[in-house]
Design an enzyme around this catalytic site. Structure first.
Site, PDB file in Angstrom:
ATOM      1  N   ASP A   1       0.460  -1.608   0.214  1.00 27.37           N
ATOM      2  CA  ASP A   1      -0.001   0.004   0.216  1.00 27.37           C
ATOM      3  C   ASP A   1       1.188   1.466   0.118  1.00 27.37           C
ATOM      4  O   ASP A   1      -0.064   2.383   0.429  1.00 27.37           O
ATOM      5  CB  ASP A   1      -0.913  -0.095   1.463  1.00 27.37           C
ATOM      6  CG  ASP A   1      -2.289  -0.941   0.575  1.00 27.37           C
ATOM      7  OD1 ASP A   1      -3.038  -1.533   0.172  1.00 27.37           O
ATOM      8  OD2 ASP A   1      -2.139  -1.539   1.967  1.00 27.37           O
TER       9      ASP A   1
ATOM     10  N   ASP B   1      -6.394  -4.297  -5.465  1.00 29.70           N
ATOM     11  CA  ASP B   1      -6.570  -3.690  -5.009  1.00 29.70           C
ATOM     12  C   ASP B   1      -4.448  -2.487  -5.383  1.00 29.70           C
ATOM     13  O   ASP B   1      -4.892  -1.153  -6.262  1.00 29.70           O
ATOM     14  CB  ASP B   1      -6.278  -3.270  -3.400  1.00 29.70           C
ATOM     15  CG  ASP B   1      -6.954  -3.925  -2.679  1.00 29.70           C
ATOM     16  OD1 ASP B   1      -7.333  -4.779  -2.770  1.00 29.70           O
ATOM     17  OD2 ASP B   1      -7.526  -3.330  -1.989  1.00 29.70           O
TER      18      ASP B   1
END
Length: 376
Positions: free
Chosen positions: A87, A148
């Site tokens: 992330d 993601d």
């Protein structure tokens, strides 16, 4: 048309600067954001909200707060706290890269490149993936990717442009190609995650972490695909990525309920207990706008424009919060499957909702690419 919604959001963002007091929001409990001292994967979205608020308003209250929080993100990178994850793009694109795009501060550019270097540590070159979770080489997580991560690839493309080095771009393309082949199914739905043998690279299985079932379509994951593949086309010009974005967008639109805000999973049973995910629709709205910006404007794509308008109308009329609320939109879900914030404010939902508003009203398109390219 969207000015009232933007003005309302700006008031809430300004009030939240005081509420949050140098900590970071994630999701809410009892209509208040739960804060953390810069340890979560979502913290970049609050910084990005502040930079967007400054861009549209030019008010110093937002600039000062955005700079303060960006310094905190730089400290986290320097100290390598909580960065054992894919992330990195979510953390540093809307913070240090945003500051570079707005202020052209050389130090911010340097930190953006350092963040890209940290993300490159997740790249498993021998099998062409960016490992999603866990320590590198972890026996269960070492060969796992997540949809993601498509939205983290703009950081690598950006770093490649800024440094002139192809290693960042090559890693991003390798991952995107893997994601396109294995995360997107033949019917244009998507897996949340996929496992590969981390020694040989052989595909093993699709699975989920937050969706209804391994074979279901988690709506936020589908939204990441719409936006992520559109951005991949923006950077590379590879028409396969544009086609994939369009296909995943069509699937998303075709499976929306009548009120045009997605439930948390397209395959979850629809009954009185099913949860919406306003954040999935906010992300998809940004993806729809990105597609419209990339396409030729022919009537063939009117369905995208209609989906964008209906989605934003629904979010504004039915999901925006009361005047003194901390969240911008309600009824987002983090992980219904795991019982984590199944119906709450989500800071990423707020970010992408505000980005969509600014796209539509001012053509401000977030920080996932630079419309103005510098010459290094």
């Amino acid at each position: 048309m969207y000015k009232p919604a933007i003005e309302e959001a700006l008031k809430k963002i300004e009030a939240n600067i005081t509420h949050f007091n140098s900590e970071f929001p994630h999701t809410s409990e009892d209509k208040k954001y739960v804060l953390n001292p810069n340890t979560n994967w979502t913290n970049g979205f609050w910084v990005g909200l502040l930079w967007q608020a400054y861009e549209v308003s030019q008010e110093s209250v937002f600039k000062n707060a955005a700079q303060l929080y960006t310094r905190l993100m730089e400290e986290r990178l320097t100290e390598n706290r909580g960065l054992d994850t894919h992330d990195i793009g979510f953390l540093y694109t809307p913070s240090v890269v945003a500051e570079w795009q707005i202020k052209e501060k050389p130090e911010s550019k340097d930190f953006g490149i350092k963040a890209a270097d940290r993300l490159m540590e997740r790249y498993r070159e021998n099998i062409g993936i960016i490992q999603a979770w866990g320590p590198l080489g972890d026996p269960t997580q070492g060969g796992r990717i997540i949809i993601d991560c498509l939205m983290n690839m703009p950081l690598l493309f950006w770093a490649s442009e800024k440094t002139g080095k192809d290693n960042y771009k090559n890693a991003a393309i390798a991952f995107i190609d893997k994601a396109r082949r294995y995360l997107i199914r033949g019917d244009d739905s998507s897996y949340h995650t996929f496992y590969f043998n981390q020694e040989t690279g052989q595909p093993e299985k699709g699975a989920t972490q937050q969706g209804y079932a391994d074979g279901s379509t988690w709506t936020r994951g589908q939204a990441w695909a719409i936006y992520g593949f559109a951005l991949a086309y923006r950077y590379t010009g590879d028409k396969n990525y544009l086609e994939t974005s369009l296909r995943t967008a069509k699937f998303f639109v075709d499976h929306l309920p009548e009120h045009f805000v997605a439930y948390w999973d397209f395959d979850a049973p629809v009954d009185d207990t099913i949860k919406p995910d306003s954040s999935a629709s906010a992300i998809a709205a940004c993806g729809f706008h990105e597609l419209l910006d990339l396409l030729d404007g022919s009537s063939e794509y009117d369905w995208i424009k209609e989906a964008l308008n209906k989605t934003m109308d629904a979010l504004i009329s039915d999901y925006t919060t009361e005047e003194d609320s901390q969240g911008l939109i309600d009824h987002g879900s983090y992980s219904v499957r795991e019982g984590k914030s199944p119906d709450s404010y989500t800071i990423w939902g707020d970010y992408f909702y505000f980005e969509a508003l600014l796209r539509l009203e001012h053509n401000l398109r977030g920080y996932w690419y630079e419309s103005k390219k510098d010459s290094n």
